[in-house]
Design a protein around this motif. Structure first.
Motif, PDB file in Angstrom:
ATOM      1  N   LEU A 198       0.853  -1.186   0.000  1.00 50.32           N
ATOM      2  CA  LEU A 198       0.000   0.000   0.000  1.00 50.32           C
ATOM      3  C   LEU A 198       0.891   1.238   0.000  1.00 50.32           C
ATOM      4  CD1 LEU A 198      -2.966   1.052   0.232  1.00 50.32           C
ATOM      5  CD2 LEU A 198      -2.584   1.165   2.709  1.00 50.32           C
ATOM      6  N   MET A 199       0.716   2.101  -1.013  1.00 50.46           N
ATOM      7  CA  MET A 199       1.514   3.323  -1.125  1.00 50.46           C
ATOM      8  C   MET A 199       0.713   4.509  -0.600  1.00 50.46           C
ATOM      9  SD  MET A 199       4.354   2.250  -2.472  1.00 50.46           S
ATOM     10  CE  MET A 199       5.088   3.831  -2.828  1.00 50.46           C
ATOM     11  N   ILE A 200       1.299   5.240   0.349  1.00 47.35           N
ATOM     12  CA  ILE A 200       0.614   6.383   0.950  1.00 47.35           C
ATOM     13  C   ILE A 200       1.553   7.579   0.982  1.00 47.35           C
ATOM     14  CG2 ILE A 200      -0.879   4.901   2.337  1.00 47.35           C
ATOM     15  CD1 ILE A 200       0.894   5.474   4.737  1.00 47.35           C
ATOM     16  N   ALA A 315       3.091  -4.584   3.314  1.00 49.28           N
ATOM     17  CA  ALA A 315       4.031  -3.458   3.405  1.00 49.28           C
ATOM     18  C   ALA A 315       3.241  -2.175   3.147  1.00 49.28           C
ATOM     19  CB  ALA A 315       5.158  -3.610   2.388  1.00 49.28           C
ATOM     20  N   THR A 316       3.400  -1.199   4.042  1.00 44.63           N
ATOM     21  CA  THR A 316       2.783   0.113   3.859  1.00 44.63           C
ATOM     22  C   THR A 316       3.915   1.120   3.731  1.00 44.63           C
ATOM     23  OG1 THR A 316       0.853  -0.531   5.182  1.00 44.63           O
ATOM     24  CG2 THR A 316       1.225   1.820   4.832  1.00 44.63           C
ATOM     25  N   LEU A 317       4.118   1.589   2.508  1.00 43.15           N
ATOM     26  CA  LEU A 317       5.266   2.448   2.226  1.00 43.15           C
ATOM     27  C   LEU A 317       4.832   3.903   2.157  1.00 43.15           C
ATOM     28  CD1 LEU A 317       7.110   0.363  -0.538  1.00 43.15           C
ATOM     29  CD2 LEU A 317       7.217   0.157   1.964  1.00 43.15           C
ATOM     30  N   LEU A 318       5.499   4.731   2.933  1.00 36.65           N
ATOM     31  CA  LEU A 318       5.248   6.166   2.932  1.00 36.65           C
ATOM     32  C   LEU A 318       6.282   6.827   2.028  1.00 36.65           C
ATOM     33  CD1 LEU A 318       3.902   8.759   4.036  1.00 36.65           C
ATOM     34  CD2 LEU A 318       5.541   8.663   5.947  1.00 36.65           C
ATOM     35  N   THR A 319       5.800   7.517   0.977  1.00 39.63           N
ATOM     36  CA  THR A 319       6.711   8.268   0.107  1.00 39.63           C
ATOM     37  C   THR A 319       6.861   9.677   0.664  1.00 39.63           C
ATOM     38  OG1 THR A 319       4.883   8.922  -1.345  1.00 39.63           O
ATOM     39  CG2 THR A 319       6.109   6.958  -1.945  1.00 39.63           C
ATOM     40  N   LEU A 320       8.109  10.115   0.780  1.00 43.58           N
ATOM     41  CA  LEU A 320       8.425  11.420   1.348  1.00 43.58           C
ATOM     42  C   LEU A 320       9.129  12.268   0.299  1.00 43.58           C
ATOM     43  CD1 LEU A 320       9.839  10.263   4.808  1.00 43.58           C
ATOM     44  CD2 LEU A 320       7.623  11.356   4.412  1.00 43.58           C
ATOM     45  N   ASP A 321       8.638  13.467   0.112  1.00 44.76           N
ATOM     46  CA  ASP A 321       9.265  14.423  -0.790  1.00 44.76           C
ATOM     47  C   ASP A 321      10.359  15.148  -0.018  1.00 44.76           C
ATOM     48  OD1 ASP A 321       9.980  16.563  -2.372  1.00 44.76           O
ATOM     49  OD2 ASP A 321       7.938  17.117  -2.907  1.00 44.76           O
ATOM     50  N   ALA A 322      11.614  14.966  -0.449  1.00 46.94           N
ATOM     51  CA  ALA A 322      12.731  15.544   0.294  1.00 46.94           C
ATOM     52  C   ALA A 322      12.672  17.064   0.338  1.00 46.94           C
ATOM     53  CB  ALA A 322      14.058  15.102  -0.330  1.00 46.94           C
ATOM     54  N   ALA A 339      -1.718   4.830   9.873  1.00 48.55           N
ATOM     55  CA  ALA A 339      -1.713   3.814   8.814  1.00 48.55           C
ATOM     56  C   ALA A 339      -0.706   2.696   9.030  1.00 48.55           C
ATOM     57  CB  ALA A 339      -1.450   4.482   7.457  1.00 48.55           C
ATOM     58  N   GLY A 340       0.062   2.769  10.105  1.00 47.55           N
ATOM     59  CA  GLY A 340       1.013   1.699  10.375  1.00 47.55           C
ATOM     60  C   GLY A 340       2.109   1.588   9.334  1.00 47.55           C
ATOM     61  N   VAL A 341       2.841   2.670   9.108  1.00 48.37           N
ATOM     62  CA  VAL A 341       3.919   2.680   8.102  1.00 48.37           C
ATOM     63  C   VAL A 341       4.967   1.641   8.450  1.00 48.37           C
ATOM     64  CG1 VAL A 341       5.757   4.082   7.099  1.00 48.37           C
ATOM     65  CG2 VAL A 341       3.530   5.111   7.577  1.00 48.37           C
ATOM     66  N   THR A 342       5.362   0.844   7.450  1.00 43.66           N
ATOM     67  CA  THR A 342       6.400  -0.176   7.662  1.00 43.66           C
ATOM     68  C   THR A 342       7.732   0.193   7.035  1.00 43.66           C
ATOM     69  OG1 THR A 342       5.788  -1.402   5.658  1.00 43.66           O
ATOM     70  CG2 THR A 342       4.645  -1.993   7.714  1.00 43.66           C
ATOM     71  N   GLY A 343       7.738   1.160   6.106  1.00 43.42           N
ATOM     72  CA  GLY A 343       8.981   1.534   5.440  1.00 43.42           C
ATOM     73  C   GLY A 343       8.824   2.848   4.693  1.00 43.42           C
ATOM     74  N   LEU A 344       9.970   3.435   4.333  1.00 42.10           N
ATOM     75  CA  LEU A 344       9.985   4.748   3.701  1.00 42.10           C
ATOM     76  C   LEU A 344      10.621   4.694   2.318  1.00 42.10           C
ATOM     77  CD1 LEU A 344      11.296   6.851   6.749  1.00 42.10           C
ATOM     78  CD2 LEU A 344       8.914   6.403   6.115  1.00 42.10           C
ATOM     79  N   VAL A 345      10.130   5.597   1.450  1.00 44.03           N
ATOM     80  CA  VAL A 345      10.754   5.852   0.158  1.00 44.03           C
ATOM     81  C   VAL A 345      10.953   7.363   0.083  1.00 44.03           C
ATOM     82  CG1 VAL A 345      10.551   5.715  -2.349  1.00 44.03           C
ATOM     83  CG2 VAL A 345       9.584   3.891  -0.916  1.00 44.03           C
ATOM     84  N   MET A 346      12.203   7.796  -0.007  1.00 48.90           N
ATOM     85  CA  MET A 346      12.501   9.235  -0.087  1.00 48.90           C
ATOM     86  C   MET A 346      12.712   9.610  -1.551  1.00 48.90           C
ATOM     87  SD  MET A 346      13.054  12.150   1.499  1.00 48.90           S
ATOM     88  CE  MET A 346      13.559  11.931   3.209  1.00 48.90           C
ATOM     89  N   THR A 347      11.887  10.538  -2.044  1.00 44.68           N
ATOM     90  CA  THR A 347      11.955  10.943  -3.439  1.00 44.68           C
ATOM     91  C   THR A 347      12.457  12.390  -3.567  1.00 44.68           C
ATOM     92  OG1 THR A 347       9.682  11.796  -3.492  1.00 44.68           O
ATOM     93  CG2 THR A 347       9.995   9.451  -3.946  1.00 44.68           C
ATOM     94  N   LYS A 348      12.809  12.757  -4.800  1.00 48.73           N
ATOM     95  CA  LYS A 348      13.157  14.140  -5.172  1.00 48.73           C
ATOM     96  C   LYS A 348      14.362  14.678  -4.415  1.00 48.73           C
ATOM     97  CE  LYS A 348       8.292  15.028  -6.264  1.00 48.73           C
ATOM     98  NZ  LYS A 348       7.154  15.955  -6.146  1.00 48.73           N
ATOM     99  N   LEU A 349      15.307  13.812  -4.099  1.00 52.43           N
ATOM    100  CA  LEU A 349      16.524  14.288  -3.447  1.00 52.43           C
ATOM    101  C   LEU A 349      17.347  15.166  -4.375  1.00 52.43           C
ATOM    102  CD1 LEU A 349      17.544  11.069  -1.501  1.00 52.43           C
ATOM    103  CD2 LEU A 349      17.217  13.314  -0.475  1.00 52.43           C
TER     104      LEU A 349
END
Length: 397
Positions: A198-200, A315-322, A339-349
């Motif tokens: 699940l992407m949030i 897996a509940t992945l939270l996308t974060l805009d750097a 939402a019970g985030v299980t992992g992160l994806v950092m974008t736009k670095l």
């Protein structure tokens, strides 16, 4: 020729008869005046002797499609020796490190330039340490990390000669210590069919694009993927996900814009389970963490998913805009609670000088960082590696 009349003396002495007409003398070439040389005919130019041509050499025919000229390959092999095949080198890691260096250039330049401006003295003193701590905090590394770095320098190098490169080395080491425990790859449990992701995230954080990139990576690994266009608020998001589905060969579950997102999630999990898909990635609408009604809706989507698969989403992945900087800390906190985030994806670095925020997030929450993105291309999203990130942001070669 005109007839000539008799002259006066002829008529006086009885020459009544006209003189006979004398035939005209034959035309002759005019005589060359005395003393004038006769014209000389021009000497003909010498004809060049033919240059001997080289004997024709048999040249193999130009290459054509193998199916139409099968003899070409044999002709080439008879005349040329194929160059040795180069041993494959791990170019992907070097290429990724190069892209990471380029993507983090703004963050790295901002930090290292500030460090260089601080260390103008030959010996480390208390004033310099205070200035360095301010620089590290302003770079979004977080108070705890900034204090850890300055304390290390105070303990090991106080009142001793030190250069900006020495400080960057300590910085890289301390950042790696923070990021090392959270740099974990996303592991897909093959016993779960489908493995539901699940992407949030907030609006514009790059969820849909990240889904497409992940789908392509999973497809390249031989996994069967299904996508669900759960961002039913935006027709553009549905179309975008359909394009990614075409690129990756993944079916996309959709409903008309404005449809109930939880109902779509239910249908997607049900169909993916019936088809035995390896991975199901569900998109969701972007929502601000401070909008309670939108967070309630996200919680409803999760509850409906669990009706079909009780332990999903896996897996509940939270996308974060750097580029959001410190606001990303609040996003991790609220989404983690709701939402019970299980992992992160950092974008736009690649679009910010505030890449150090990832260090602050890792230090405060300790959530796994699965991927980071430094561009729009598929290859610009890669598994997170702490050492590479630490070296680049500290300006180490």
């Amino acid at each position: 020729m005109t007839e000539k009349k008799p002259g006066f003396f002829q008529r006086l002495f009885g020459g009544d008869q006209p003189a006979p007409i004398q035939p005209a003398p034959p035309e002759t070439q005019p005589e060359t005046p005395v003393g004038v040389p006769e014209p000389v005919a021009p000497t003909p130019e010498p004809v060049p002797e033919p240059v001997p041509q080289p004997e024709p050499v048999d040249v193999p025919p130009l290459p054509g499609p193998p199916e139409t000229t099968p003899d070409y390959i044999e002709a080439v092999e008879d005349q040329f020796v194929a160059p040795p095949v180069a041993t494959p080198v791990p170019a992907q890691r070097q290429s990724w490190f190069s892209r990471l260096t380029t993507g983090l250039k703004r963050s790295s330049d901002n930090l290292t330039t500030s460090i260089t401006s601080v260390f103008t003295k030959r010996k480390l003193d208390a004033t310099t340490l205070d200035e360095l701590e301010d620089v590290l905090i302003q770079a979004d590394l977080g108070l705890e990390t900034a204090m850890a770095i300055t304390e290390t320098l105070r303990r090991d190098r106080f009142d001793r000669e030190i250069s900006d490169s020495d400080v960057r080395s300590v910085l890289a080491s301390e950042v790696e210590k923070v990021l090392g425990p959270v740099a974990r790859p996303l592991s897909v449990d093959t016993t779960k069919k489908p493995f539901v992701i699940l992407m949030i995230g907030v609006n514009g954080s790059g969820k849909t694009t990240t889904i497409g990139k992940l789908a392509q990576k999973f497809a390249a690994e031989g996994k069967s993927v299904m996508l669900a266009a759960g961002d039913t608020f935006r027709a553009a998001a549905i179309e975008q996900l359909q394009i990614w589905g075409q690129r990756t060969g993944a079916p996309v579950i959709t409903k008309p814009a404005g449809a109930d997102a939880s109902g779509l999630a239910f249908d997607a999990v049900t169909q993916a389970k019936a088809e035995g898909r390896d991975v199901l990635i569900i998109d969701t609408a972007g929502r601000l963490q401070n909008r309670d009604e939108l967070m309630n809706e996200l919680e409803k989507v999760i509850r409906v998913i669990k009706k079909v698969e009780p332990d999903a989403p896996h897996a509940t992945l939270l996308t974060l805009d750097a580029t959001t900087g410190q606001n990303a800390l609040k996003q991790v906190e609220i989404f983690g609670q709701r939402a019970g985030v299980t992992g992160l994806v950092m974008t736009k670095l690649d679009g910010t000088a505030r890449g150090g925020i990832l260090v602050a997030i890792a230090k405060k929450f300790g959530l796994p960082v699965h991927f980071i993105g430094v561009g729009e291309g598929v290859d610009d999203l890669e598994p997170f590696e702490a050492r590479d990130f630490a070296r680049v942001i500290a300006g180490e070669e």
